[in-house]
Design a protein around this motif. Structure first.
Motif, PDB file in Angstrom:
ATOM      1  N   ILE A  72       0.843  -1.206   0.000  1.00 43.76           N
ATOM      2  CA  ILE A  72       0.000   0.000   0.000  1.00 43.76           C
ATOM      3  C   ILE A  72       0.875   1.251   0.000  1.00 43.76           C
ATOM      4  O   ILE A  72       0.615   2.205  -0.735  1.00 43.76           O
ATOM      5  N   VAL A  73       1.937   1.249   0.798  1.00 45.29           N
ATOM      6  CA  VAL A  73       2.844   2.399   0.855  1.00 45.29           C
ATOM      7  C   VAL A  73       3.532   2.605  -0.488  1.00 45.29           C
ATOM      8  O   VAL A  73       3.660   3.745  -0.964  1.00 45.29           O
ATOM      9  N   GLU A  74       3.971   1.531  -1.107  1.00 40.78           N
ATOM     10  CA  GLU A  74       4.652   1.652  -2.399  1.00 40.78           C
ATOM     11  C   GLU A  74       3.717   2.146  -3.492  1.00 40.78           C
ATOM     12  O   GLU A  74       4.117   2.897  -4.368  1.00 40.78           O
ATOM     13  N   GLN A  75       2.462   1.735  -3.443  1.00 40.51           N
ATOM     14  CA  GLN A  75       1.514   2.105  -4.487  1.00 40.51           C
ATOM     15  C   GLN A  75       0.890   3.483  -4.269  1.00 40.51           C
ATOM     16  O   GLN A  75       0.678   4.225  -5.220  1.00 40.51           O
ATOM     17  N   ALA A  76       0.570   3.813  -3.023  1.00 40.74           N
ATOM     18  CA  ALA A  76      -0.188   5.041  -2.769  1.00 40.74           C
ATOM     19  C   ALA A  76       0.360   5.851  -1.600  1.00 40.74           C
ATOM     20  O   ALA A  76      -0.349   6.695  -1.053  1.00 40.74           O
ATOM     21  N   GLY A  77       1.609   5.604  -1.219  1.00 38.51           N
ATOM     22  CA  GLY A  77       2.168   6.252  -0.037  1.00 38.51           C
ATOM     23  C   GLY A  77       2.155   7.765  -0.094  1.00 38.51           C
ATOM     24  O   GLY A  77       1.768   8.435   0.857  1.00 38.51           O
ATOM     25  N   LEU A  78       2.567   8.331  -1.222  1.00 43.51           N
ATOM     26  CA  LEU A  78       2.604   9.787  -1.351  1.00 43.51           C
ATOM     27  C   LEU A  78       1.205  10.384  -1.254  1.00 43.51           C
ATOM     28  O   LEU A  78       1.000  11.399  -0.578  1.00 43.51           O
ATOM     29  N   TRP A  79       0.250   9.732  -1.903  1.00 43.97           N
ATOM     30  CA  TRP A  79      -1.130  10.211  -1.835  1.00 43.97           C
ATOM     31  C   TRP A  79      -1.688  10.099  -0.412  1.00 43.97           C
ATOM     32  O   TRP A  79      -2.398  10.993   0.055  1.00 43.97           O
ATOM     33  N   LEU A  80      -1.374   9.001   0.259  1.00 42.41           N
ATOM     34  CA  LEU A  80      -1.846   8.837   1.636  1.00 42.41           C
ATOM     35  C   LEU A  80      -1.276   9.907   2.557  1.00 42.41           C
ATOM     36  O   LEU A  80      -1.995  10.463   3.390  1.00 42.41           O
ATOM     37  N   VAL A  84      -3.766  12.475   4.389  1.00 40.82           N
ATOM     38  CA  VAL A  84      -3.774  12.489   5.856  1.00 40.82           C
ATOM     39  C   VAL A  84      -3.301  13.844   6.380  1.00 40.82           C
ATOM     40  O   VAL A  84      -3.885  14.398   7.314  1.00 40.82           O
ATOM     41  N   SER A  85      -2.268  14.401   5.762  1.00 41.20           N
ATOM     42  CA  SER A  85      -1.780  15.722   6.178  1.00 41.20           C
ATOM     43  C   SER A  85      -2.843  16.794   5.979  1.00 41.20           C
ATOM     44  O   SER A  85      -3.053  17.641   6.853  1.00 41.20           O
ATOM     45  N   ALA A  86      -3.508  16.766   4.835  1.00 39.03           N
ATOM     46  CA  ALA A  86      -4.567  17.750   4.568  1.00 39.03           C
ATOM     47  C   ALA A  86      -5.717  17.580   5.547  1.00 39.03           C
ATOM     48  O   ALA A  86      -6.252  18.574   6.072  1.00 39.03           O
ATOM     49  N   LEU A  87      -6.095  16.344   5.830  1.00 43.23           N
ATOM     50  CA  LEU A  87      -7.185  16.088   6.763  1.00 43.23           C
ATOM     51  C   LEU A  87      -6.828  16.560   8.173  1.00 43.23           C
ATOM     52  O   LEU A  87      -7.642  17.211   8.849  1.00 43.23           O
ATOM     53  N   LEU A  88      -5.606  16.253   8.619  1.00 43.67           N
ATOM     54  CA  LEU A  88      -5.185  16.686   9.952  1.00 43.67           C
ATOM     55  C   LEU A  88      -5.082  18.209  10.029  1.00 43.67           C
ATOM     56  O   LEU A  88      -5.456  18.809  11.046  1.00 43.67           O
ATOM     57  N   ALA A  89      -4.599  18.841   8.961  1.00 48.04           N
ATOM     58  CA  ALA A  89      -4.526  20.307   8.944  1.00 48.04           C
ATOM     59  C   ALA A  89      -5.926  20.916   8.991  1.00 48.04           C
ATOM     60  O   ALA A  89      -6.162  21.902   9.701  1.00 48.04           O
ATOM     61  N   MET A  90      -6.866  20.312   8.267  1.00 46.04           N
ATOM     62  CA  MET A  90      -8.243  20.802   8.282  1.00 46.04           C
ATOM     63  C   MET A  90      -8.857  20.643   9.674  1.00 46.04           C
ATOM     64  O   MET A  90      -9.484  21.569  10.195  1.00 46.04           O
ATOM     65  N   LEU A  91      -8.655  19.470  10.290  1.00 46.90           N
ATOM     66  CA  LEU A  91      -9.200  19.245  11.628  1.00 46.90           C
ATOM     67  C   LEU A  91      -8.577  20.191  12.657  1.00 46.90           C
ATOM     68  O   LEU A  91      -9.272  20.722  13.524  1.00 46.90           O
ATOM     69  N   ALA A  92      -7.265  20.405  12.551  1.00 45.58           N
ATOM     70  CA  ALA A  92      -6.597  21.324  13.478  1.00 45.58           C
ATOM     71  C   ALA A  92      -7.115  22.741  13.291  1.00 45.58           C
ATOM     72  O   ALA A  92      -7.379  23.452  14.279  1.00 45.58           O
ATOM     73  N   SER A  93      -7.291  23.170  12.051  1.00 48.27           N
ATOM     74  CA  SER A  93      -7.802  24.519  11.790  1.00 48.27           C
ATOM     75  C   SER A  93      -9.227  24.680  12.297  1.00 48.27           C
ATOM     76  O   SER A  93      -9.548  25.649  12.992  1.00 48.27           O
TER      77      SER A  93
END
Length: 174
Positions: A72-80, A84-93
């Motif tokens: 999963i990391v090799e196939q979609a790691g960058l997207w994940l 996840v970063s965008a989601l956490l930034a949205m939740l924090a904001s």
């Protein structure tokens, strides 16, 4: 009073004053410390005590989980990482800038879990890269579990402190 008003009056929908949030938090971290890399930790103890077939079962289960996660990391790691970063930034904001309590609660669950996810992927890479088996594998899983528990204890403590602050600042009953 209508039905929805009665439900919202009976069940407090604020996260930190809701008993269900605290039960979910305890179950969440308990499950995460028991299922290390997707493998129940009691298998590690059984493999250490009994060896033989129990150790082979553990190695097979870890191999399957490690290969699955690393695929999963090799196939979609960058997207994940981006999602996840965008989601956490949205939740924090939303949570800490706009003072939305549900977003705060979800961030306080999600951020430490992202750290656990990173540790798990790093451990999976080491297990596969070094070809760990037997006692070395058991030791690696025990060390990973220890750090998951440390992150969980810190996360529960921070969440409890923030939740008490929120309840005192906004009033549990008012």
């Amino acid at each position: 009073m209508d039905w929805t008003g009665l439900v919202f009056e009976t069940i407090d929908m604020r996260s930190f004053s809701n008993l269900w949030f605290w039960i979910a938090l305890a179950v969440f971290w308990s499950s995460n410390s028991h299922w290390v890399l997707g493998v129940p930790f009691d298998m590690v103890g059984r493999a250490r005590r009994q060896g033989g077939q129990a150790a082979q079962d553990l190695e097979d289960m870890v191999r399957i989980q490690v290969n699955r996660r690393l695929f999963i990391v090799e196939q979609a790691g960058l997207w994940l990482v981006a999602i996840v970063s965008a989601l956490l930034a949205m939740l924090a904001s939303l949570g800490f800038w706009y003072d939305i309590e549900l977003a705060q609660a979800l961030f306080l669950l999600g951020f430490p879990m992202s750290l656990v996810g990173g540790l798990s992927i790093a451990a999976a890479e080491r297990i596969r890269g070094q070809g760990l088996t037997g006692e070395a594998l058991c030791h690696k899983l025990a060390v990973l579990r220890f750090w998951v528990q440390v992150i969980g204890m810190i996360a529960i403590f921070v969440t409890a402190m923030w939740g008490m602050y929120q309840n005192l600042a906004h009033g549990v009953l008012g």
